[in-house]
Scaffold this active site. Structure first.
Site, PDB file in Angstrom:
ATOM      1  N   VAL A  11       0.838  -1.207   0.000  1.00  0.00           N
ATOM      2  CA  VAL A  11       0.000   0.000   0.000  1.00  0.00           C
ATOM      3  C   VAL A  11       0.873   1.258   0.000  1.00  0.00           C
ATOM      4  O   VAL A  11       0.637   2.190  -0.775  1.00  0.00           O
ATOM      5  CB  VAL A  11      -0.949   0.000   1.228  1.00  0.00           C
ATOM      6  CG1 VAL A  11      -1.660   1.341   1.362  1.00  0.00           C
ATOM      7  CG2 VAL A  11      -1.955  -1.133   1.121  1.00  0.00           C
ATOM      8  N   THR A 124      -5.308  -0.307   6.925  1.00  0.00           N
ATOM      9  CA  THR A 124      -6.670  -0.672   7.320  1.00  0.00           C
ATOM     10  C   THR A 124      -6.683  -0.924   8.827  1.00  0.00           C
ATOM     11  O   THR A 124      -5.976  -1.807   9.318  1.00  0.00           O
ATOM     12  CB  THR A 124      -7.105  -1.932   6.552  1.00  0.00           C
ATOM     13  OG1 THR A 124      -7.030  -1.627   5.156  1.00  0.00           O
ATOM     14  CG2 THR A 124      -8.514  -2.347   6.909  1.00  0.00           C
ATOM     15  N   GLU A 161      -4.961  -5.991  -5.648  1.00  0.00           N
ATOM     16  CA  GLU A 161      -3.656  -6.493  -6.076  1.00  0.00           C
ATOM     17  C   GLU A 161      -3.719  -6.769  -7.576  1.00  0.00           C
ATOM     18  O   GLU A 161      -4.701  -7.316  -8.065  1.00  0.00           O
ATOM     19  CB  GLU A 161      -3.333  -7.806  -5.353  1.00  0.00           C
ATOM     20  CG  GLU A 161      -2.834  -7.575  -3.949  1.00  0.00           C
ATOM     21  CD  GLU A 161      -2.346  -8.873  -3.338  1.00  0.00           C
ATOM     22  OE1 GLU A 161      -2.748  -9.136  -2.220  1.00  0.00           O
ATOM     23  OE2 GLU A 161      -1.597  -9.610  -3.992  1.00  0.00           O
ATOM     24  N   LYS A 211     -14.038   1.363   4.914  1.00  0.00           N
ATOM     25  CA  LYS A 211     -13.131   0.364   4.330  1.00  0.00           C
ATOM     26  C   LYS A 211     -13.587  -1.057   4.689  1.00  0.00           C
ATOM     27  O   LYS A 211     -13.681  -1.942   3.836  1.00  0.00           O
ATOM     28  CB  LYS A 211     -11.709   0.637   4.834  1.00  0.00           C
ATOM     29  CG  LYS A 211     -10.713  -0.465   4.593  1.00  0.00           C
ATOM     30  CD  LYS A 211     -10.389  -0.624   3.118  1.00  0.00           C
ATOM     31  CE  LYS A 211      -9.690  -1.923   2.840  1.00  0.00           C
ATOM     32  NZ  LYS A 211      -8.390  -1.832   2.285  1.00  0.00           N
ATOM     33  N   LEU A 271     -20.701 -12.109  -7.509  1.00  0.00           N
ATOM     34  CA  LEU A 271     -21.931 -12.890  -7.318  1.00  0.00           C
ATOM     35  C   LEU A 271     -21.844 -14.120  -8.198  1.00  0.00           C
ATOM     36  O   LEU A 271     -22.759 -14.385  -9.000  1.00  0.00           O
ATOM     37  CB  LEU A 271     -23.147 -12.040  -7.709  1.00  0.00           C
ATOM     38  CG  LEU A 271     -23.806 -11.237  -6.584  1.00  0.00           C
ATOM     39  CD1 LEU A 271     -24.863 -10.292  -7.136  1.00  0.00           C
ATOM     40  CD2 LEU A 271     -24.440 -12.153  -5.532  1.00  0.00           C
ATOM     41  N   ALA A 273     -20.370 -18.313  -8.057  1.00  0.00           N
ATOM     42  CA  ALA A 273     -19.899 -19.344  -7.134  1.00  0.00           C
ATOM     43  C   ALA A 273     -18.463 -19.752  -7.464  1.00  0.00           C
ATOM     44  O   ALA A 273     -18.032 -19.667  -8.615  1.00  0.00           O
ATOM     45  CB  ALA A 273     -20.812 -20.553  -7.215  1.00  0.00           C
ATOM     46  N   GLY A 278      -9.800 -15.392  -1.038  1.00  0.00           N
ATOM     47  CA  GLY A 278      -8.546 -15.416  -0.282  1.00  0.00           C
ATOM     48  C   GLY A 278      -7.885 -14.064  -0.364  1.00  0.00           C
ATOM     49  O   GLY A 278      -8.554 -13.043  -0.500  1.00  0.00           O
ATOM     50  N   CYS A 281      -6.564  -9.299   2.061  1.00  0.00           N
ATOM     51  CA  CYS A 281      -7.517  -8.324   2.614  1.00  0.00           C
ATOM     52  C   CYS A 281      -8.825  -8.934   3.106  1.00  0.00           C
ATOM     53  O   CYS A 281      -9.165  -8.786   4.276  1.00  0.00           O
ATOM     54  CB  CYS A 281      -7.821  -7.258   1.569  1.00  0.00           C
ATOM     55  SG  CYS A 281      -6.436  -6.163   1.300  1.00  0.00           S
TER      56      CYS A 281
END
Ligand code: UDX
Length: 449
Positions: A11, A124, A161, A211, A271, A273, A278, A281
């Site tokens: 960041v 964060t 990322e 956030k 939205l 499946a 992972g 964040c």
């Protein structure tokens, strides 16, 4: 404006380089001299698309790097704190030790500074941290008074990322909190170079919450889709991709313009499946918010469920595998993908990890291919996994293929499998392949009749 960025992780580095590119005078600070040397040589310590080009362009012009925090504070008007805020599994809470240490250190430097300085938290942090942890630490170590000698603000990042430079340079919104008008006005000035972007100026706690709420919403959409997917499988005769595809067409999700044209927002891709989210964040932030809710005597059952579903989701692939091969010992399995998502080499919280672990414990034989990895990361090198250098290689002589990361190259799978005399079973963890193009196909959310 003159800015110092404390912490040159993902960041901090992206923010520092991009603010320099936008015309500010930026000093990046880190205690690791190897990183600072690299930055000063114009070499980015992390890979992020487009970052090295901007670094090379700006270094020793608008941008410099140093290990000398005091010099950086004395030569800047605003400091952005961008140090890590990991989730501590032992204490089940966000770990603020780096935030606290840096706040103390900045305060020590402010003791010797006569002009006003603004300290902004970019990391964060859970709501309340800026006002209740950072501000008192600064006051205590500087011997000065917040609001008078220095200001305190909060400015969360929304960087994906792999798209971080683009996200920073062309943001969808800029959110900042400030302890008072003077702090907020300085942040408006800092970001005035970003024209035509929605800017939300608020208090520090609200900025912190925005956030977490933003990341938690996206994580919730993913777990919601996965819960529906798992029910489709249990019922049978329902393919979740048809269900989510039709849900996307709700005009409140994908609006229809007056011209009749339909907008398909990016959010529809959350939205869908899959075998779970992972990265650095979503898991950390949702867990931190849940822990924070507990502390505030406000449990968060919805977000609890989001994490529970996500922790289980990788094992859906194992379940589908066992449907075809009840005995996993000596089964030859190809894993496609190690990174938590395409276009990154980040494996943190990747669904591949629990899947590989389970297969190893069951004594299956694992081959793995991920286009970004030429070698296995160190922490996996002791595991019994054979890393392949091509898609052709990994799918040869295996009983089953588990597709885990949505890398575009995996779209070549149907064509490559068609050339094999005995194509293996394919279990599509991202539902990215056309089920009709593969002879033996299973997928997340594909309820067979
Ligand atoms: C996320 C947020 O998007 C970003 O705004 C925040 O600042 C940091 O956290 P990142 O972790 O880089 O960024 O990844 P993102 O691309 O959002 O992916 C997170 C997870 O969502 C991944 O597991 C990914 O597989 C999943 N995802 C991502 C989807 O399911 N659909 C998508 O379209 C994108």
């Amino acid at each position: 404006m003159k800015i110092s960025v404390i912490g040159t992780g993902y960041v901090g580095l992206v923010s520092g380089i991009c603010l320099a590119e936008k015309g500010h005078q930026v000093i990046c600070v880190d205690q690791l001299s190897t990183k600072i040397d690299q930055i000063n040589q114009g070499i980015s310590p992390i890979y992020e698309r487009g970052l090295n080009e901007l670094l090379t362009k700006n270094i020793h012009r608008n941008l410099s790097a140093t290990t000398d925090l005091n010099a950086a504070i004395q030569h800047s008007d605003i400091s952005l704190i961008a140090v890590g805020t990991p989730f501590n599994e032992e204490t089940q809470a966000i770990d603020l030790q780096y935030i606290e240490a840096v706040s103390q250190a900045i305060g020590g430097c402010l003791r010797h500074k006569s002009s006003y300085h603004l300290v902004v938290v970019k990391s964060t942090v859970v709501p309340g941290t800026t006002d209740e942890v950072v501000l008192p630490a600064l006051e205590q170590s500087s011997g000065k008074q917040a609001g008078q000698d220095f200001g305190v603000g909060m400015n969360p990042e929304f960087l994906r990322e792999g798209n971080a430079v683009e996200d920073f340079m062309s943001p969808d919104r800029i959110v900042f909190g400030g302890m008072d008008k003077k702090s907020t006005d300085l942040l408006f000035e800092l970001y005035s170079v970003f024209k035509g972007v929605d800017k939300i100026a608020t208090n520090n706690k609200t900025a912190e919450m925005i956030k977490y709420a933003s990341n938690s919403l996206l994580a919730t959409l993913i777990s919601f889709s996965n819960e529906i997917a798992n029910l489709c499988v249990a019922i049978g005769g329902i393919d979740v991709t048809e269900v989510t595809g039709a849900m996307h067409l709700d005009k409140r999700i994908s609006p229809i313009l007056a011209t009749g044209e339909r907008i398909t927002p990016h959010v529809t891709t959350y939205l869908e499946a899959g075998c779970g989210f992972g990265g650095s964040c979503f898991p950390k932030d949702v867990k931190a918010l849940i822990a924070y809710g507990e502390k505030a005597a406000t449990p968060m059952p919805l977000l609890d469920a989001v994490m529970t579903i996500n922790a289980q989701q990788p094992y859906q692939l194992i379940k589908l595998l066992k449907k075809h091969f009840p005995e996993l010992a000596n089964l030859k399995v190809a894993l496609l993908g190690l990174a938590f998502k395409p276009d990154t080499d980040d494996v943190r919280e990747s669904p591949t990890l629990p899947i590989a672990q389970t297969l190893i414990e069951s004594q299956a034989q694992i081959k793995l291919f991920d286009p970004i990895f030429k070698h296995l990361p160190d922490f996996l090198s002791q595991m019994n996994i054979t890393l392949c250098q091509s898609l052709e290689d990994v799918i040869t002589d295996v009983d089953a293929i588990l597709l885990i990361t949505r890398w575009p190259i995996f779209e070549q799978l149907p064509e490559l499998l068609a050339k094999l005399p005995n194509p293996p079973l394919v279990i599509d963890g991202r539902r990215m392949l056309n089920k009709n193009t593969i002879s033996r196909y299973e997928g997340i959310g594909l309820g067979k009749s």
